[in-house]
Motif scaffolding. Structure first.
Motif, PDB file in Angstrom:
ATOM      1  N   GLU A  10       0.828  -1.200   0.000  1.00 21.02           N
ATOM      2  CA  GLU A  10       0.000   0.000   0.000  1.00 21.02           C
ATOM      3  C   GLU A  10       0.866   1.255   0.000  1.00 21.02           C
ATOM      4  O   GLU A  10       1.702   1.440   0.867  1.00 21.02           O
ATOM      5  CB  GLU A  10      -0.909  -0.018   1.227  1.00 21.02           C
ATOM      6  CG  GLU A  10      -2.025   0.956   1.158  1.00 21.02           C
ATOM      7  CD  GLU A  10      -3.035   0.726   2.265  1.00 21.02           C
ATOM      8  OE1 GLU A  10      -4.177   1.104   2.068  1.00 21.02           O
ATOM      9  OE2 GLU A  10      -2.670   0.182   3.303  1.00 21.02           O
ATOM     10  N   GLY A  11       0.701   2.074  -0.988  1.00 15.77           N
ATOM     11  CA  GLY A  11       1.440   3.321  -1.081  1.00 15.77           C
ATOM     12  C   GLY A  11       2.880   3.141  -1.526  1.00 15.77           C
ATOM     13  O   GLY A  11       3.608   4.111  -1.662  1.00 15.77           O
ATOM     14  N   THR A 126      -4.020 -18.414  10.930  1.00 16.48           N
ATOM     15  CA  THR A 126      -2.963 -17.559  10.411  1.00 16.48           C
ATOM     16  C   THR A 126      -3.167 -16.149  10.975  1.00 16.48           C
ATOM     17  O   THR A 126      -3.997 -15.959  11.858  1.00 16.48           O
ATOM     18  CB  THR A 126      -3.028 -17.523   8.874  1.00 16.48           C
ATOM     19  OG1 THR A 126      -4.312 -17.028   8.485  1.00 16.48           O
ATOM     20  CG2 THR A 126      -2.811 -18.903   8.268  1.00 16.48           C
ATOM     21  N   CYS A 127      -2.450 -15.185  10.457  1.00 15.00           N
ATOM     22  CA  CYS A 127      -2.633 -13.787  10.859  1.00 15.00           C
ATOM     23  C   CYS A 127      -3.029 -12.953   9.651  1.00 15.00           C
ATOM     24  O   CYS A 127      -2.438 -13.092   8.577  1.00 15.00           O
ATOM     25  CB  CYS A 127      -1.345 -13.222  11.453  1.00 15.00           C
ATOM     26  SG  CYS A 127      -0.967 -13.899  13.081  1.00 15.00           S
ATOM     27  N   LEU A 128      -4.014 -12.104   9.856  1.00 13.88           N
ATOM     28  CA  LEU A 128      -4.430 -11.174   8.813  1.00 13.88           C
ATOM     29  C   LEU A 128      -3.675  -9.870   9.031  1.00 13.88           C
ATOM     30  O   LEU A 128      -3.783  -9.247  10.078  1.00 13.88           O
ATOM     31  CB  LEU A 128      -5.942 -10.936   8.873  1.00 13.88           C
ATOM     32  CG  LEU A 128      -6.509  -9.992   7.824  1.00 13.88           C
ATOM     33  CD1 LEU A 128      -6.304 -10.546   6.410  1.00 13.88           C
ATOM     34  CD2 LEU A 128      -7.990  -9.743   8.091  1.00 13.88           C
ATOM     35  N   ALA A 129      -2.890  -9.475   8.025  1.00 16.37           N
ATOM     36  CA  ALA A 129      -2.049  -8.283   8.166  1.00 16.37           C
ATOM     37  C   ALA A 129      -2.474  -7.129   7.267  1.00 16.37           C
ATOM     38  O   ALA A 129      -1.961  -6.026   7.407  1.00 16.37           O
ATOM     39  CB  ALA A 129      -0.593  -8.654   7.881  1.00 16.37           C
ATOM     40  N   HIS A 130      -3.406  -7.374   6.353  1.00 12.75           N
ATOM     41  CA  HIS A 130      -3.808  -6.319   5.418  1.00 12.75           C
ATOM     42  C   HIS A 130      -5.211  -6.614   4.902  1.00 12.75           C
ATOM     43  O   HIS A 130      -5.536  -7.763   4.603  1.00 12.75           O
ATOM     44  CB  HIS A 130      -2.835  -6.275   4.238  1.00 12.75           C
ATOM     45  CG  HIS A 130      -3.215  -5.280   3.188  1.00 12.75           C
ATOM     46  ND1 HIS A 130      -2.767  -3.985   3.205  1.00 12.75           N
ATOM     47  CD2 HIS A 130      -4.007  -5.398   2.088  1.00 12.75           C
ATOM     48  CE1 HIS A 130      -3.266  -3.346   2.154  1.00 12.75           C
ATOM     49  NE2 HIS A 130      -4.025  -4.176   1.466  1.00 12.75           N
ATOM     50  N   ALA A 131      -6.025  -5.578   4.798  1.00 15.43           N
ATOM     51  CA  ALA A 131      -7.342  -5.695   4.161  1.00 15.43           C
ATOM     52  C   ALA A 131      -7.754  -4.327   3.657  1.00 15.43           C
ATOM     53  O   ALA A 131      -8.123  -3.456   4.433  1.00 15.43           O
ATOM     54  CB  ALA A 131      -8.384  -6.230   5.133  1.00 15.43           C
ATOM     55  N   SER A 132      -7.637  -4.122   2.369  1.00 20.01           N
ATOM     56  CA  SER A 132      -8.138  -2.894   1.751  1.00 20.01           C
ATOM     57  C   SER A 132      -8.131  -3.077   0.243  1.00 20.01           C
ATOM     58  O   SER A 132      -7.407  -3.918  -0.289  1.00 20.01           O
ATOM     59  CB  SER A 132      -7.308  -1.667   2.157  1.00 20.01           C
ATOM     60  OG  SER A 132      -6.038  -1.683   1.561  1.00 20.01           O
ATOM     61  N   GLY A 133      -8.957  -2.281  -0.406  1.00 18.86           N
ATOM     62  CA  GLY A 133      -9.014  -2.322  -1.856  1.00 18.86           C
ATOM     63  C   GLY A 133      -9.440  -3.665  -2.415  1.00 18.86           C
ATOM     64  O   GLY A 133      -9.088  -4.001  -3.539  1.00 18.86           O
ATOM     65  N   TRP A 135      -8.438  -6.577  -1.326  1.00 16.32           N
ATOM     66  CA  TRP A 135      -7.368  -7.567  -1.156  1.00 16.32           C
ATOM     67  C   TRP A 135      -7.068  -7.782   0.313  1.00 16.32           C
ATOM     68  O   TRP A 135      -7.074  -6.848   1.112  1.00 16.32           O
ATOM     69  CB  TRP A 135      -6.106  -7.121  -1.894  1.00 16.32           C
ATOM     70  CG  TRP A 135      -6.277  -7.230  -3.363  1.00 16.32           C
ATOM     71  CD1 TRP A 135      -6.611  -6.221  -4.225  1.00 16.32           C
ATOM     72  CD2 TRP A 135      -6.182  -8.412  -4.145  1.00 16.32           C
ATOM     73  NE1 TRP A 135      -6.732  -6.709  -5.499  1.00 16.32           N
ATOM     74  CE2 TRP A 135      -6.464  -8.061  -5.485  1.00 16.32           C
ATOM     75  CE3 TRP A 135      -5.889  -9.737  -3.860  1.00 16.32           C
ATOM     76  CZ2 TRP A 135      -6.461  -8.984  -6.526  1.00 16.32           C
ATOM     77  CZ3 TRP A 135      -5.877 -10.656  -4.899  1.00 16.32           C
ATOM     78  CH2 TRP A 135      -6.154 -10.275  -6.208  1.00 16.32           C
ATOM     79  N   TYR A 136      -6.764  -9.035   0.646  1.00 16.10           N
ATOM     80  CA  TYR A 136      -6.460  -9.446   2.009  1.00 16.10           C
ATOM     81  C   TYR A 136      -5.087 -10.107   2.023  1.00 16.10           C
ATOM     82  O   TYR A 136      -4.830 -11.018   1.233  1.00 16.10           O
ATOM     83  CB  TYR A 136      -7.516 -10.431   2.522  1.00 16.10           C
ATOM     84  CG  TYR A 136      -8.869  -9.778   2.701  1.00 16.10           C
ATOM     85  CD1 TYR A 136      -9.322  -9.439   3.970  1.00 16.10           C
ATOM     86  CD2 TYR A 136      -9.668  -9.467   1.605  1.00 16.10           C
ATOM     87  CE1 TYR A 136     -10.546  -8.816   4.134  1.00 16.10           C
ATOM     88  CE2 TYR A 136     -10.892  -8.844   1.763  1.00 16.10           C
ATOM     89  CZ  TYR A 136     -11.326  -8.525   3.031  1.00 16.10           C
ATOM     90  OH  TYR A 136     -12.531  -7.907   3.200  1.00 16.10           O
ATOM     91  N   TRP A 149      -1.927 -13.458  -0.824  1.00 16.46           N
ATOM     92  CA  TRP A 149      -2.862 -12.391  -1.187  1.00 16.46           C
ATOM     93  C   TRP A 149      -4.127 -13.024  -1.734  1.00 16.46           C
ATOM     94  O   TRP A 149      -4.081 -13.816  -2.680  1.00 16.46           O
ATOM     95  CB  TRP A 149      -2.228 -11.459  -2.221  1.00 16.46           C
ATOM     96  CG  TRP A 149      -1.148 -10.633  -1.619  1.00 16.46           C
ATOM     97  CD1 TRP A 149       0.198 -10.857  -1.682  1.00 16.46           C
ATOM     98  CD2 TRP A 149      -1.322  -9.472  -0.815  1.00 16.46           C
ATOM     99  NE1 TRP A 149       0.869  -9.897  -0.971  1.00 16.46           N
ATOM    100  CE2 TRP A 149      -0.048  -9.030  -0.424  1.00 16.46           C
ATOM    101  CE3 TRP A 149      -2.439  -8.756  -0.378  1.00 16.46           C
ATOM    102  CZ2 TRP A 149       0.154  -7.908   0.368  1.00 16.46           C
ATOM    103  CZ3 TRP A 149      -2.250  -7.632   0.408  1.00 16.46           C
ATOM    104  CH2 TRP A 149      -0.963  -7.218   0.776  1.00 16.46           C
ATOM    105  N   LEU A 150      -5.273 -12.665  -1.121  1.00 10.81           N
ATOM    106  CA  LEU A 150      -6.562 -13.222  -1.506  1.00 10.81           C
ATOM    107  C   LEU A 150      -7.520 -12.100  -1.878  1.00 10.81           C
ATOM    108  O   LEU A 150      -7.563 -11.072  -1.198  1.00 10.81           O
ATOM    109  CB  LEU A 150      -7.168 -14.023  -0.355  1.00 10.81           C
ATOM    110  CG  LEU A 150      -6.303 -15.139   0.252  1.00 10.81           C
ATOM    111  CD1 LEU A 150      -6.968 -15.701   1.498  1.00 10.81           C
ATOM    112  CD2 LEU A 150      -6.063 -16.234  -0.760  1.00 10.81           C
ATOM    113  N   SER A 151      -8.292 -12.316  -2.931  1.00  5.79           N
ATOM    114  CA  SER A 151      -9.365 -11.376  -3.241  1.00  5.79           C
ATOM    115  C   SER A 151     -10.404 -11.485  -2.123  1.00  5.79           C
ATOM    116  O   SER A 151     -10.383 -12.436  -1.329  1.00  5.79           O
ATOM    117  CB  SER A 151     -10.007 -11.729  -4.585  1.00  5.79           C
ATOM    118  OG  SER A 151     -10.729 -12.946  -4.466  1.00  5.79           O
ATOM    119  N   GLU A 152     -11.339 -10.537  -2.080  1.00  9.85           N
ATOM    120  CA  GLU A 152     -12.355 -10.599  -1.024  1.00  9.85           C
ATOM    121  C   GLU A 152     -13.159 -11.893  -1.104  1.00  9.85           C
ATOM    122  O   GLU A 152     -13.421 -12.528  -0.083  1.00  9.85           O
ATOM    123  CB  GLU A 152     -13.289  -9.387  -1.085  1.00  9.85           C
ATOM    124  CG  GLU A 152     -14.251  -9.363   0.089  1.00  9.85           C
ATOM    125  CD  GLU A 152     -14.835  -7.997   0.363  1.00  9.85           C
ATOM    126  OE1 GLU A 152     -15.417  -7.852   1.440  1.00  9.85           O
ATOM    127  OE2 GLU A 152     -14.703  -7.090  -0.474  1.00  9.85           O
TER     128      GLU A 152
END
Length: 181
Positions: A10-11, A126-133, A135-136, A149-152
């Motif tokens: 991200e960014g 597991t651990c979720l470290a990102h969710a935006s746009g 994508w997870y 990386w998984l789509s919603e």
């Protein structure tokens, strides 16, 4: 791997904080993924009360579920002589609690039913470290440092593979934000 840096997509900015090594799950089917993921999240959030949980659990029967997490955290912290850190556990299909945890800098431990590289349905945490746009980003304790990386749609299928998801979120203050240029 101590001292390696975690990169965020991200960014396009790099987070310069050192990445604490993840406790390596044995990947042997011994059922330590729940407690390994909780310790990964604790290391991310700097919750030292949880340090050593995964190793301590190697002397306990495998498997994890909400009431066992409650009992084991209580016993582990009592043996260490520390207070049990505040946390919450949520079972269901609502993704908003996961997004809120991430938005506030926390890293939820989550149930995972499908991930690339496993070749079918798995019972894993597991651990979720990102969710935006849409994508997870999932960090798997069996493969430290590797992102899935998984789509919603893929994430929902994985998180609720057994009917509903289960998350454990440590409520301690998150790490400070990454510095901005």
């Amino acid at each position: 791997r101590r001292g390696r840096r975690r990169r965020f997509v991200e960014g396009g900015r790099e987070d310069p904080r050192p990445l604490a090594p993840a406790p390596r799950g044995p990947g042997s089917g011994s059922g330590l993924c729940v407690f390994t993921s909780i310790e990964m999240a604790a290391r991310w959030q700097n919750v030292p009360e949880i340090d050593g949980l995964q190793k301590w659990m190697t002397r306990k029967p495998g498997g994890g579920y909400p009431s066992k997490v409650d009992a084991m955290l209580k016993q582990f912290c009592a043996e260490k002589g520390v207070a049990v850190p505040q946390y919450l556990q949520v079972e269901g299909k609502d993704l908003e609690i996961l997004k809120l945890a991430l938005k506030t800098g926390r890293m939820p431990s989550i149930t995972t039913g499908y991930l690339p590289g496993y070749g079918g349905r798995i019972a894993h945490m597991t651990c979720l470290a990102h969710a935006s746009g849409g994508w997870y980003g999932v960090l798997d304790n069996n493969y430290p440092g590797r992102w899935a990386w998984l789509s919603e749609k893929e994430f929902i299928r994985s998180y609720t593979a057994f009917g509903q998801g289960w998350t454990v979120v440590l409520l301690e203050s998150p790490p400070p934000p990454a510095p901005k240029e």
